[in-house]
Design an enzyme around this catalytic site. Structure first.
Site, mmCIF file in Angstrom:
data_model
loop_
_atom_site.group_PDB
_atom_site.id
_atom_site.type_symbol
_atom_site.label_atom_id
_atom_site.label_comp_id
_atom_site.label_asym_id
_atom_site.label_seq_id
_atom_site.Cartn_x
_atom_site.Cartn_y
_atom_site.Cartn_z
ATOM 1 N N ARG A 245 0.839 -1.199 0.000
ATOM 2 C CA ARG A 245 0.000 0.000 0.000
ATOM 3 C C ARG A 245 0.878 1.255 0.000
ATOM 4 N NH1 ARG A 245 -5.061 0.529 -1.146
ATOM 5 N NH2 ARG A 245 -5.813 -0.941 0.439
ATOM 6 N N ARG B 9 1.442 -6.484 -9.648
ATOM 7 C CA ARG B 9 1.829 -5.812 -8.398
ATOM 8 C C ARG B 9 2.029 -6.810 -7.262
ATOM 9 N NH1 ARG B 9 -3.425 -2.663 -5.752
ATOM 10 N NH2 ARG B 9 -4.913 -4.369 -5.916
ATOM 11 N N HIS C 182 -0.186 3.535 -10.386
ATOM 12 C CA HIS C 182 -1.094 3.960 -9.311
ATOM 13 C C HIS C 182 -0.348 4.820 -8.275
ATOM 14 C CE1 HIS C 182 -4.155 3.596 -6.236
ATOM 15 N NE2 HIS C 182 -4.855 2.738 -6.942
ATOM 16 N N ASP D 56 -12.974 9.321 -6.345
ATOM 17 C CA ASP D 56 -12.529 8.228 -7.205
ATOM 18 C C ASP D 56 -12.985 8.579 -8.623
ATOM 19 O OD1 ASP D 56 -11.727 5.844 -8.288
ATOM 20 O OD2 ASP D 56 -12.820 4.570 -6.876
ATOM 21 N N GLU E 79 -2.988 8.960 -11.082
ATOM 22 C CA GLU E 79 -2.518 7.782 -11.802
ATOM 23 C C GLU E 79 -2.546 7.967 -13.314
ATOM 24 O OE1 GLU E 79 -5.080 4.598 -10.341
ATOM 25 O OE2 GLU E 79 -5.387 5.747 -8.512
HETATM 26 O O1 LIG Z 1 -7.022 -1.026 -2.643
HETATM 27 P P1 LIG Z 1 -6.534 -1.192 -4.056
HETATM 28 O O2 LIG Z 1 -6.860 -2.533 -4.637
HETATM 29 O O3 LIG Z 1 -5.061 -0.910 -4.144
HETATM 30 O O4 LIG Z 1 -7.289 -0.140 -4.936
HETATM 31 C C1 LIG Z 1 -7.279 1.182 -4.593
HETATM 32 C C2 LIG Z 1 -8.103 2.085 -5.529
HETATM 33 O O5 LIG Z 1 -7.443 2.225 -6.744
HETATM 34 C C3 LIG Z 1 -7.974 3.256 -7.576
HETATM 35 O O6 LIG Z 1 -7.244 3.338 -8.768
HETATM 36 C C4 LIG Z 1 -9.403 2.947 -7.915
HETATM 37 O O7 LIG Z 1 -9.944 3.997 -8.679
HETATM 38 C C5 LIG Z 1 -10.190 2.720 -6.648
HETATM 39 O O8 LIG Z 1 -11.508 2.348 -6.977
HETATM 40 C C6 LIG Z 1 -9.518 1.655 -5.785
HETATM 41 O O9 LIG Z 1 -10.235 1.461 -4.596
#
Ligand SMILES: O=P(O)(O)OC[C@H]1O[C@@H](O)[C@H](O)[C@@H](O)[C@@H]1O
Length: 282
Positions: free
Chosen positions: A60, A83, A151, A197, A255
């Site tokens: 994360r 990932r 991301h 989002d 992103e």
């Molecule tokens: O918790 P994750 O799987 O890393 O995703 C995080 C977020 O990633 C973003 O790119 C999406 O638009 C969201 O909808 C999503 O919740």
């Protein structure tokens, strides 16, 4: 300039550093950039203090590579599978200020997605800037198609104070309400109010993120047709894995993405594109 193998939170990683003092750290797991500290400035990427480094879960924070599927727009695991996998360094393709990591298809990836590929992430560090490029080669005999996102979790000092400039006039899909609201007026900056989002059509010029840490320019190659902006807000953040309840206050994901129309790559073809982050001098 130097590139060295290090252990970061118990996991193998590569550190880049410039004589000027700029530093970046890239984990082999997910080919994920986890830290970027431009010389003389603060850390610019958000890495959750509760991030899990177990060599399996997606970490994360930093810059997760979401490929070959954006979010849940298809049958694959959310945000694809790369990932969650260990990539391999390609030292001969890098140099003192560039790290290159590669991932090829394997039995495990073909069980999820029956295609042959050679993916590379190239992380380039320059004074006051960081470039992250994804390259995908189709090494099979049939075309494949994908959606994706770099991301990028940007570290900010206060979600209430942050402004994202450059999205004015651009159509977007609001994933929270599943609507297409009217675009921001041209020249207006986006302020984050609660769970956000959004999938924006890519801007013609770099975006600028402004907050108490300073100004950051965010550019993406035109092959990325969309830019997504994500912040979970208080309620969702409290339920998210690997995230402190107030973590949403210190991060904003901007992103470089391909969401709406999947990219098609013919056998032997290569697709490539980069996102570039640069400190805007005060
Ligand atoms: O918790 P994750 O799987 O890393 O995703 C995080 C977020 O990633 C973003 O790119 C999406 O638009 C969201 O909808 C999503 O919740």
């Amino acid at each position: 300039m130097a590139s060295s193998n290090i252990t970061f939170h118990g996991q193998p990683a590569i550190e880049l550093s410039l004589p000027e003092g700029d530093r970046a750290i890239v984990a082999l797991h997910g080919a994920q950039v986890l830290s970027w500290t431009p010389a003389g400035g603060p850390e610019r990427l958000y890495l959750s203090p509760e991030a899990l480094f177990d060599g399996q879960a997606a970490i994360r924070g930093g810059v997760p590579v979401c490929w070959p599927q954006f979010n849940e727009r298809g049958p694959l695991p959310k945000h694809g599978f790369v990932r969650n996998l260990a990539w391999s360094p390609v030292p001969e393709a890098g140099d003192d200020h560039t790290v290159v990591l590669a991932l090829r298809d394997s039995e495990a990836t073909r069980a999820m997605w029956p295609h042959a590929f050679n993916a590379r992430i190239e992380v380039g560090l320059a004074p006051q800037s960081l470039t992250i490029g994804l390259m995908v080669e189709n090494t099979g005999r049939e075309a494949f198609a994908f959606t994706m996102a770099l991301h990028t979790y940007l570290r900010i000092d206060d979600i209430d104070a942050v402004r994202l400039h450059g999205l004015g006039g651009l159509p977007y899909w609001d994933a929270v309400t599943d609507t297409h609201p009217a675009p921001l007026p041209s020249g207006a900056a986006l302020a984050i109010q609660g769970q956000t989002d959004r999938v924006y059509e890519a801007a013609p010029a770099p975006l600028t993120l402004a907050d108490g840490l300073g100004r950051l320019s965010i550019a993406q190659d035109p092959v990325y047709a969309q830019t997504t902006v994500w912040n979970p807000g208080a309620e969702l953040c409290a339920k998210l894995a690997q995230m402190p309840a107030d973590g949403y206050r210190q991060m904003l994901c901007v992103e470089a993405a391909v969401v709406d129309t999947p990219v098609r790559v013919a056998p032997g073809e290569v697709w490539a594109g980069a996102q570039k982050l640069s400190v805007v001098p005060a």
